[in-house]
Design a protein around this motif. Structure first.
Motif, PDB file in Angstrom:
ATOM      1  N   PRO A 156       0.676  -1.573  -0.225  1.00  0.00           N
ATOM      2  CA  PRO A 156       0.272   0.133   0.293  1.00  0.00           C
ATOM      3  C   PRO A 156       0.801   1.390  -0.185  1.00  0.00           C
ATOM      4  CG  PRO A 156      -0.702  -1.142   1.909  1.00  0.00           C
ATOM      5  CD  PRO A 156       1.107  -2.265   1.397  1.00  0.00           C
TER       6      PRO A 156
ATOM      7  N   LYS B 114       1.415   6.033  -0.305  1.00  0.00           N
ATOM      8  CA  LYS B 114      -0.273   6.867   0.128  1.00  0.00           C
ATOM      9  C   LYS B 114       0.586   7.779  -0.845  1.00  0.00           C
ATOM     10  CE  LYS B 114      -2.236   9.034   3.552  1.00  0.00           C
ATOM     11  NZ  LYS B 114      -2.457   9.199   5.103  1.00  0.00           N
TER      12      LYS B 114
ATOM     13  N   ASN C  11       4.641   8.929   0.136  1.00  0.00           N
ATOM     14  CA  ASN C  11       4.667   8.501   1.471  1.00  0.00           C
ATOM     15  C   ASN C  11       6.854   7.862   1.545  1.00  0.00           C
ATOM     16  OD1 ASN C  11       4.447   8.882   4.373  1.00  0.00           O
ATOM     17  ND2 ASN C  11       4.516   6.354   4.540  1.00  0.00           N
TER      18      ASN C  11
ATOM     19  N   ASP D 232       6.860   4.647   2.393  1.00  0.00           N
ATOM     20  CA  ASP D 232       6.195   3.070   1.005  1.00  0.00           C
ATOM     21  C   ASP D 232       6.917   3.450   0.333  1.00  0.00           C
ATOM     22  OD1 ASP D 232       3.908   3.967   3.009  1.00  0.00           O
ATOM     23  OD2 ASP D 232       3.295   4.736   1.319  1.00  0.00           O
TER      24      ASP D 232
ATOM     25  N   VAL E 134      -1.418  -0.673  -4.167  1.00  0.00           N
ATOM     26  CA  VAL E 134      -2.833   0.085  -4.058  1.00  0.00           C
ATOM     27  C   VAL E 134      -2.286   1.570  -3.520  1.00  0.00           C
ATOM     28  CG1 VAL E 134      -2.633  -1.327  -2.181  1.00  0.00           C
ATOM     29  CG2 VAL E 134      -4.571  -0.566  -3.294  1.00  0.00           C
ATOM     30  N   SER E 135      -3.291   2.115  -3.431  1.00  0.00           N
ATOM     31  CA  SER E 135      -3.509   3.608  -3.125  1.00  0.00           C
ATOM     32  C   SER E 135      -4.943   3.603  -3.314  1.00  0.00           C
ATOM     33  CB  SER E 135      -2.874   4.574  -4.028  1.00  0.00           C
ATOM     34  OG  SER E 135      -2.612   5.809  -3.017  1.00  0.00           O
TER      35      SER E 135
ATOM     36  N   VAL F 246      -8.793   2.868   5.659  1.00  0.00           N
ATOM     37  CA  VAL F 246      -8.015   2.197   4.666  1.00  0.00           C
ATOM     38  C   VAL F 246      -7.975   0.691   4.946  1.00  0.00           C
ATOM     39  CG1 VAL F 246      -5.111   2.261   4.292  1.00  0.00           C
ATOM     40  CG2 VAL F 246      -6.426   4.351   5.101  1.00  0.00           C
TER      41      VAL F 246
ATOM     42  N   ALA G 133       2.603   7.079   8.099  1.00  0.00           N
ATOM     43  CA  ALA G 133       2.315   7.520   7.074  1.00  0.00           C
ATOM     44  C   ALA G 133       2.593   9.535   7.181  1.00  0.00           C
ATOM     45  CB  ALA G 133       0.954   8.309   6.454  1.00  0.00           C
TER      46      ALA G 133
ATOM     47  N   ALA H  27       0.644   8.334  12.010  1.00  0.00           N
ATOM     48  CA  ALA H  27      -0.547   7.587  12.860  1.00  0.00           C
ATOM     49  C   ALA H  27      -0.227   6.086  13.255  1.00  0.00           C
ATOM     50  CB  ALA H  27      -1.286   7.383  12.393  1.00  0.00           C
ATOM     51  N   ASN H  28       0.770   5.748  12.154  1.00  0.00           N
ATOM     52  CA  ASN H  28       1.433   4.940  13.011  1.00  0.00           C
ATOM     53  C   ASN H  28       0.647   3.736  13.319  1.00  0.00           C
ATOM     54  OD1 ASN H  28       3.141   1.953  14.046  1.00  0.00           O
ATOM     55  ND2 ASN H  28       4.137   3.672  15.365  1.00  0.00           N
ATOM     56  N   GLN H  29      -0.219   3.172  12.089  1.00  0.00           N
ATOM     57  CA  GLN H  29      -1.751   2.880  12.796  1.00  0.00           C
ATOM     58  C   GLN H  29      -2.032   0.968  12.146  1.00  0.00           C
ATOM     59  OE1 GLN H  29      -4.453   5.083  14.100  1.00  0.00           O
ATOM     60  NE2 GLN H  29      -4.356   6.063  15.593  1.00  0.00           N
TER      61      GLN H  29
HETATM   62  P1  AMP Z   1      -0.535   5.371   9.335  1.00  0.00           P
HETATM   63  O1  AMP Z   1      -1.040   4.450  10.341  1.00  0.00           O
HETATM   64  O2  AMP Z   1      -1.389   6.695   8.271  1.00  0.00           O
HETATM   65  O3  AMP Z   1       0.786   6.178   9.390  1.00  0.00           O
HETATM   66  O4  AMP Z   1      -0.004   4.527   7.686  1.00  0.00           O
HETATM   67  C1  AMP Z   1       0.797   3.278   8.073  1.00  0.00           C
HETATM   68  C2  AMP Z   1       0.747   2.862   5.960  1.00  0.00           C
HETATM   69  O5  AMP Z   1      -0.225   2.218   5.783  1.00  0.00           O
HETATM   70  C3  AMP Z   1       1.426   3.956   5.316  1.00  0.00           C
HETATM   71  O6  AMP Z   1       2.683   4.126   5.227  1.00  0.00           O
HETATM   72  C4  AMP Z   1       0.741   2.925   3.750  1.00  0.00           C
HETATM   73  O7  AMP Z   1       1.919   2.402   3.766  1.00  0.00           O
HETATM   74  C5  AMP Z   1      -0.259   2.730   4.080  1.00  0.00           C
HETATM   75  N1  AMP Z   1      -1.361   3.626   4.115  1.00  0.00           N
HETATM   76  C6  AMP Z   1      -2.248   4.324   5.200  1.00  0.00           C
HETATM   77  N2  AMP Z   1      -2.664   5.134   4.098  1.00  0.00           N
HETATM   78  C7  AMP Z   1      -3.181   5.146   3.274  1.00  0.00           C
HETATM   79  C8  AMP Z   1      -4.096   5.303   1.808  1.00  0.00           C
HETATM   80  N3  AMP Z   1      -4.635   6.438   1.590  1.00  0.00           N
HETATM   81  N4  AMP Z   1      -3.593   4.381   1.385  1.00  0.00           N
HETATM   82  C9  AMP Z   1      -2.134   3.490   0.662  1.00  0.00           C
HETATM   83  N5  AMP Z   1      -1.934   3.252   1.631  1.00  0.00           N
HETATM   84  C10 AMP Z   1      -1.705   3.194   3.054  1.00  0.00           C
END
Ligand code: AMP
Length: 248
Positions: A6, A8, A36, A39, A61-62, A97, A119, A124-126
């Motif tokens: 994935p 972003k 990102n 990513d 995938v995005s 997501v 991201a 968020a790191n979630q």
């Molecule tokens: P986050 O939990 O938002 O910090 O994102 C962690 C990871 O989840 C990112 O580095 C991406 O690999 C994936 N991710 C989060 N949001 C998206 C998105 N809108 N589209 C694709 N991948 C995502």
């Protein structure tokens, strides 16, 4: 082996982010957007596994607006095989997501999902952790080394004060840390080739996911301005200042 990555579309990490005057968020108008950075590391790792002969197919995938297609093209130019754009103009929170990714995993059956650890826009790191929970798959987060052998992933993780090594049975989730690798720049011929690689278009509803926000942002503010530094005459003045101003 098949890998899902994935990616972003976020504000480029070199851009000085500006907060909107009404404190509802950051200004995205005419701002350079990029993949990102974590990513990019995830795509690079998948491409290296493919080059080693461990992986046969890389699907990227995005989830985002139409322009997220450019982010997918960048991943395809780095060496991914095909893309899926889950199109939405809404801000999609990590849980949603993760739910969409769960739907894609159900269709694609990858052996490994490699995500960024976070991201850089929402920090968020979630998502990786939530996806692992929704799928009930093992997870190796903050990876600084990934070795795949006989259906097992050995993941070295960066943790406080050292490194931890985990053995995961695939299918598994891995999230990337900064030291995992240095992503390549796509060459011009590969950028041209990427234009012909397929990108499927989907919507969150195709996976039964309602992207309405569950969180509300109260306000977004600029960090406090850094105060100007001061040049002192000599080391003893420096030490006495550090003592008197509380830094020692
Ligand atoms: P986050 O939990 O938002 O910090 O994102 C962690 C990871 O989840 C990112 O580095 C991406 O690999 C994936 N991710 C989060 N949001 C998206 C998105 N809108 N589209 C694709 N991948 C995502």
């Amino acid at each position: 082996m098949k890998v899902l990555v994935p990616v972003k579309r976020v504000i480029d990490y070199n851009v000085k982010v500006r907060v909107k005057s009404d404190q509802t968020g950051v200004d995205l108008a005419n701002v350079k957007m990029s993949m990102n950075p974590f990513d990019e590391i995830a795509v690079e790792e998948a491409v290296r596994l493919k080059e080693k002969g461990v992986v046969e197919e890389i699907v990227v995938v995005s989830i985002g607006p139409q322009q997220a297609q450019e982010t997918l093209r960048t991943a395809l130019a780095m060496g991914a095989d095909r893309g899926i754009l889950v199109k939405t103009d809404e801000t999609v929170e990590p849980l949603n997501v993760a739910k969409i990714l769960k739907g894609i995993v159900g269709e694609e059956n990858p052996d490994l999902v490699i995500l960024g650890k976070q991201a850089i826009d929402d920090d968020a790191n979630q998502t990786g952790q939530m996806l692992a929970a929704l799928l009930d798959w093992p997870q190796g987060t903050f990876a600084s080394e990934v070795v795949i052998e006989d259906g097992k992933a050995t993941v070295t993780r960066e943790i406080d004060g050292g490194l931890q090594t985990l053995a995961l049975q695939t299918p598994a989730i891995v999230t990337t840390d900064l030291r995992l690798n240095e992503p390549r720049y796509a060459s011009l011929p590969n950028i041209m080739k990427a234009k012909k690689k397929p990108i499927d278009e989907k919507a969150p509803g195709d996976y039964g996911v309602d992207t309405a926000a569950r969180l509300s942002v109260v306000k977004v503010t600029e960090p406090p301005e850094r105060e100007a530094g001061e040049i002192v005459e000599d080391v003893s003045t420096l030490v006495s200042k550090l003592k008197s101003e509380g830094a020692l």
